[in-house]
Design a protein around this motif. Structure first.
Motif, mmCIF file in Angstrom:
data_model
loop_
_atom_site.group_PDB
_atom_site.id
_atom_site.type_symbol
_atom_site.label_atom_id
_atom_site.label_comp_id
_atom_site.label_asym_id
_atom_site.label_seq_id
_atom_site.Cartn_x
_atom_site.Cartn_y
_atom_site.Cartn_z
ATOM 1 N N CYS A 53 10.785 -1.244 1.217
ATOM 2 C CA CYS A 53 10.511 -1.510 -0.204
ATOM 3 C C CYS A 53 9.321 -0.714 -0.734
ATOM 4 O O CYS A 53 8.675 -1.100 -1.704
ATOM 5 C CB CYS A 53 10.332 -3.007 -0.469
ATOM 6 S SG CYS A 53 11.843 -3.954 -0.147
ATOM 7 N N GLY A 54 9.001 0.395 -0.073
ATOM 8 C CA GLY A 54 8.046 1.349 -0.630
ATOM 9 C C GLY A 54 6.722 1.473 0.079
ATOM 10 O O GLY A 54 5.998 2.439 -0.142
ATOM 11 N N ALA A 55 6.367 0.521 0.948
ATOM 12 C CA ALA A 55 5.046 0.586 1.579
ATOM 13 C C ALA A 55 4.891 1.844 2.439
ATOM 14 O O ALA A 55 3.913 2.582 2.308
ATOM 15 C CB ALA A 55 4.789 -0.666 2.409
ATOM 16 N N SER A 56 5.858 2.094 3.310
ATOM 17 C CA SER A 56 5.749 3.276 4.168
ATOM 18 C C SER A 56 5.781 4.558 3.340
ATOM 19 O O SER A 56 5.061 5.513 3.633
ATOM 20 C CB SER A 56 6.859 3.286 5.223
ATOM 21 O OG SER A 56 8.141 3.192 4.616
ATOM 22 N N GLY A 57 6.602 4.577 2.305
ATOM 23 C CA GLY A 57 6.689 5.761 1.453
ATOM 24 C C GLY A 57 5.380 6.076 0.750
ATOM 25 O O GLY A 57 4.994 7.242 0.621
ATOM 26 N N VAL A 58 4.684 5.047 0.279
ATOM 27 C CA VAL A 58 3.381 5.268 -0.361
ATOM 28 C C VAL A 58 2.399 5.867 0.635
ATOM 29 O O VAL A 58 1.712 6.856 0.337
ATOM 30 C CB VAL A 58 2.840 3.951 -0.960
ATOM 31 C CG1 VAL A 58 1.389 4.134 -1.426
ATOM 32 C CG2 VAL A 58 3.711 3.481 -2.117
ATOM 33 N N TRP A 59 2.334 5.300 1.836
ATOM 34 C CA TRP A 59 1.444 5.855 2.859
ATOM 35 C C TRP A 59 1.812 7.311 3.164
ATOM 36 O O TRP A 59 0.932 8.178 3.238
ATOM 37 C CB TRP A 59 1.532 5.031 4.137
ATOM 38 C CG TRP A 59 0.712 3.778 4.171
ATOM 39 C CD1 TRP A 59 1.165 2.488 4.182
ATOM 40 C CD2 TRP A 59 -0.717 3.685 4.237
ATOM 41 N NE1 TRP A 59 0.113 1.609 4.250
ATOM 42 C CE2 TRP A 59 -1.058 2.315 4.295
ATOM 43 C CE3 TRP A 59 -1.746 4.637 4.269
ATOM 44 C CZ2 TRP A 59 -2.377 1.870 4.364
ATOM 45 C CZ3 TRP A 59 -3.063 4.196 4.351
ATOM 46 C CH2 TRP A 59 -3.372 2.831 4.392
ATOM 47 N N LEU A 60 3.100 7.577 3.354
ATOM 48 C CA LEU A 60 3.532 8.940 3.684
ATOM 49 C C LEU A 60 3.173 9.918 2.571
ATOM 50 O O LEU A 60 2.586 10.977 2.827
ATOM 51 C CB LEU A 60 5.041 8.959 3.938
ATOM 52 C CG LEU A 60 5.521 8.313 5.236
ATOM 53 C CD1 LEU A 60 7.008 7.999 5.168
ATOM 54 C CD2 LEU A 60 5.218 9.206 6.430
ATOM 55 N N MET A 61 3.517 9.570 1.332
ATOM 56 C CA MET A 61 3.280 10.505 0.220
ATOM 57 C C MET A 61 1.799 10.710 -0.051
ATOM 58 O O MET A 61 1.396 11.792 -0.509
ATOM 59 C CB MET A 61 4.010 10.038 -1.028
ATOM 60 C CG MET A 61 5.498 10.303 -0.974
ATOM 61 S SD MET A 61 6.332 9.979 -2.542
ATOM 62 C CE MET A 61 6.477 8.195 -2.475
ATOM 63 N N ARG A 62 0.981 9.719 0.230
ATOM 64 C CA ARG A 62 -0.462 9.888 0.025
ATOM 65 C C ARG A 62 -1.067 10.893 0.993
ATOM 66 O O ARG A 62 -2.166 11.400 0.751
ATOM 67 C CB ARG A 62 -1.166 8.538 0.122
ATOM 68 C CG ARG A 62 -0.960 7.690 -1.129
ATOM 69 C CD ARG A 62 -1.669 6.360 -1.046
ATOM 70 N NE ARG A 62 -1.599 5.649 -2.315
ATOM 71 C CZ ARG A 62 -2.054 4.416 -2.512
ATOM 72 N NH1 ARG A 62 -2.629 3.758 -1.508
ATOM 73 N NH2 ARG A 62 -1.953 3.845 -3.693
#
Length: 200
Positions: A53-62
């Motif tokens: 639901c987006g948590a890993s994606g936020v970490w990755l994109m940051r």
């Protein structure tokens, strides 16, 4: 360890939503490790299997440069919708993501050979060995594959546990450890992050 780098409000909200719908995301320390890896690699093209639901994606994109693109594969449309909300709240533009809905084992074969810097897997545990096979094709030389839940709540270390998910995670450990094309590392953050670099 989990509290060393506290999550901000967008990450906390992404985690809350993921937990509510049963898509428990990677923990804060594991997320920080993902950001570290994408930064170290200068990763411009990343695949994640299971959006959390987006948590890993936020970490990755940051950890990725501003022109980096995250390809997120998830079988649940609702999880993808919530992930998009998390990305917006984190100030990450829609141009940074490519969202693909469908079973990972059907989607991954359609992605480009050698086109990715990092592949992160956090979806169906019984499919982890197949995800590794796909990742080796998708990764460029020097790219990294990473698996969340590598300890599986200590079940992997319990020799008496023969559940299919546990056995599949054990198998991906064996595959990575025994493959001379890979440089492995098991990082004891959260529920375990199993990583491997694909040699040149």
């Amino acid at each position: 360890m989990e509290e060393y780098l506290p999550e901000d409000e967008p990450l906390l909200e992404a985690r809350r939503r993921g937990t509510e719908v049963g898509a428990v995301p990677i923990g804060p320390a594991g997320g920080a490790a993902l950001r570290f890896l994408t930064t170290l690699l200068g990763a411009r093209n990343v695949v994640e299997v299971g959006s959390g639901c987006g948590a890993s994606g936020v970490w990755l994109m940051r950890g990725m440069p501003p022109d980096g693109v995250l390809t997120s594969v998830d079988i649940e449309p609702d999880h993808q919708r919530l992930a998009k909300q998390s990305y917006r709240e984190a100030g990450l533009g829609a141009f940074r993501t490519r969202m693909i809905i469908g079973p990972a084992l059907e989607v991954l074969p359609r992605l480009a050979d050698g086109g990715y810097d990092l592949v992160f897997c956090d979806a169906v545990k019984t499919e982890y060995p197949e995800y590794l096979t796909a990742a080796l094709r998708l990764l460029r030389p020097g790219g990294v594959v990473a698996f969340d839940n590598a300890l599986w709540d200590n079940r992997v270390a319990d020799r008496g546990n023969r559940e299919p998910a546990t056995e599949a995670i054990r198998e991906v450990h064996r595959m990575i450890r025994d493959d001379e094309r890979l440089v492995p590392l098991l990082v004891p953050v959260g529920d375990g992050l199993l990583c491997a670099v694909k040699r040149d």
